[in-house]
Design a protein around this motif. Sequence first.
Motif, PDB file in Angstrom:
ATOM      1  N   THR A  96       1.380   6.346  -7.228  1.00  0.00           N
ATOM      2  CA  THR A  96       0.242   7.096  -7.770  1.00  0.00           C
ATOM      3  C   THR A  96       0.358   8.583  -7.465  1.00  0.00           C
ATOM      4  O   THR A  96      -0.090   9.421  -8.249  1.00  0.00           O
ATOM      5  CB  THR A  96      -1.092   6.533  -7.259  1.00  0.00           C
ATOM      6  OG1 THR A  96      -1.081   6.476  -5.824  1.00  0.00           O
ATOM      7  CG2 THR A  96      -1.333   5.139  -7.811  1.00  0.00           C
ATOM      8  N   ALA A  97       0.976   8.925  -6.336  1.00  0.00           N
ATOM      9  CA  ALA A  97       1.212  10.338  -6.028  1.00  0.00           C
ATOM     10  C   ALA A  97       2.152  10.967  -7.049  1.00  0.00           C
ATOM     11  O   ALA A  97       2.079  12.175  -7.326  1.00  0.00           O
ATOM     12  CB  ALA A  97       1.785  10.480  -4.623  1.00  0.00           C
ATOM     13  N   ALA A 152       0.817  -1.212   0.000  1.00  0.00           N
ATOM     14  CA  ALA A 152       0.000   0.000   0.000  1.00  0.00           C
ATOM     15  C   ALA A 152       0.855   1.268   0.000  1.00  0.00           C
ATOM     16  O   ALA A 152       0.536   2.248  -0.700  1.00  0.00           O
ATOM     17  CB  ALA A 152      -0.943  -0.004   1.202  1.00  0.00           C
ATOM     18  N   GLY A 153       1.929   1.271   0.763  1.00  0.00           N
ATOM     19  CA  GLY A 153       2.791   2.445   0.804  1.00  0.00           C
ATOM     20  C   GLY A 153       3.430   2.733  -0.540  1.00  0.00           C
ATOM     21  O   GLY A 153       3.497   3.897  -0.973  1.00  0.00           O
ATOM     22  N   SER A 168       0.818   4.100  -2.906  1.00  0.00           N
ATOM     23  CA  SER A 168       0.571   5.502  -2.585  1.00  0.00           C
ATOM     24  C   SER A 168       1.642   6.400  -3.195  1.00  0.00           C
ATOM     25  O   SER A 168       1.341   7.436  -3.810  1.00  0.00           O
ATOM     26  CB  SER A 168       0.520   5.690  -1.067  1.00  0.00           C
ATOM     27  OG  SER A 168       0.290   7.036  -0.729  1.00  0.00           O
ATOM     28  N   ASP A 169       2.904   5.999  -3.045  1.00  0.00           N
ATOM     29  CA  ASP A 169       4.013   6.790  -3.585  1.00  0.00           C
ATOM     30  C   ASP A 169       3.972   6.849  -5.113  1.00  0.00           C
ATOM     31  O   ASP A 169       4.176   7.915  -5.712  1.00  0.00           O
ATOM     32  CB  ASP A 169       5.352   6.203  -3.139  1.00  0.00           C
ATOM     33  CG  ASP A 169       5.605   6.373  -1.650  1.00  0.00           C
ATOM     34  OD1 ASP A 169       4.924   7.213  -1.020  1.00  0.00           O
ATOM     35  OD2 ASP A 169       6.479   5.650  -1.116  1.00  0.00           O
ATOM     36  N   ALA A 201      -5.082   3.571  -0.864  1.00  0.00           N
ATOM     37  CA  ALA A 201      -3.680   3.874  -1.182  1.00  0.00           C
ATOM     38  C   ALA A 201      -3.532   4.684  -2.468  1.00  0.00           C
ATOM     39  O   ALA A 201      -2.515   5.369  -2.653  1.00  0.00           O
ATOM     40  CB  ALA A 201      -2.883   2.582  -1.292  1.00  0.00           C
ATOM     41  N   ILE A 202      -4.496   4.626  -3.359  1.00  0.00           N
ATOM     42  CA  ILE A 202      -4.385   5.299  -4.652  1.00  0.00           C
ATOM     43  C   ILE A 202      -4.565   6.805  -4.477  1.00  0.00           C
ATOM     44  O   ILE A 202      -5.584   7.267  -3.955  1.00  0.00           O
ATOM     45  CB  ILE A 202      -5.430   4.756  -5.643  1.00  0.00           C
ATOM     46  CG1 ILE A 202      -5.164   3.275  -5.938  1.00  0.00           C
ATOM     47  CG2 ILE A 202      -5.418   5.554  -6.945  1.00  0.00           C
ATOM     48  CD1 ILE A 202      -6.284   2.579  -6.694  1.00  0.00           C
ATOM     49  N   ALA A 203      -3.577   7.571  -4.908  1.00  0.00           N
ATOM     50  CA  ALA A 203      -3.633   9.024  -4.790  1.00  0.00           C
ATOM     51  C   ALA A 203      -4.743   9.573  -5.685  1.00  0.00           C
ATOM     52  O   ALA A 203      -4.915   9.110  -6.814  1.00  0.00           O
ATOM     53  CB  ALA A 203      -2.295   9.637  -5.184  1.00  0.00           C
TER      54      ALA A 203
END
Length: 235
Positions: A111-112, A104-105, A108-109, A134-136
């Motif tokens: 997609t951000a 998940a981390g 997150s990174d 988790a998806i930005a």
Amino acid sequence: MATPTFKTKIYSDGADLKDMQAINQNAFVTGFTTNPSLLKKAGVTNYLEFAKKAVATFPDESISFEVFSNDFDTMAKEAKLLHDLGPNVYVKVPIRTTDGKSTAGLISDLTAAGIQVNITAIATVDQVKESVAAIAPGTPSIVSIFVGRVADTGADPMSFVRESVKLTAGRDEVELLWASTREIYNIIQAEQEGVDIITVPPTIIAKLVSKFGQTGDEVTMNTVKGFEADIKATG
């Protein structure tokens, strides 16, 4: 026999460019997914070369390539490399590493940073929640639920599908994908439940083209004629 049209988008599994080109002749196929097992089966030994050729061959179709590593730093580098191949590329990231760690981390990174991901190997509602969270916001992404593999355990997967549809419905940039399709009827089920995409293996696409919409009587006659042909072939 006319091939039907569906609201649910149909993607095909593939790792052989010639086979993928043949399948792409079907107008209803609008994207492709790959995975390490398919690449092994197709005899691909240079993954990056294959990926570049695939993007060049199918510049207008969505196409997903999976990261190979298990450590997050290398996965991030691989994801960036795959993302840079083209705007139609989604980077497949399994929801868990082989040692059970959540990705998940990393999702997150990625997609951000604007990297489109296809989160794979999802088999529980909690994993769907984890993925969506988790998806930005604003980065197009795919959440792939492995419906057929859940059904293979003897469980009815439809409540899993329905909950997944609800969990992704509020995110316009997130599409839900039905993976590990086992039969043509799964396409009907996916559409009825409001799933955005279904990945269909080439063998089932062939059945979709040749068998969809047959009556019971036609099924019977095709079956007995097939038996007769086999009887004659064996003498």
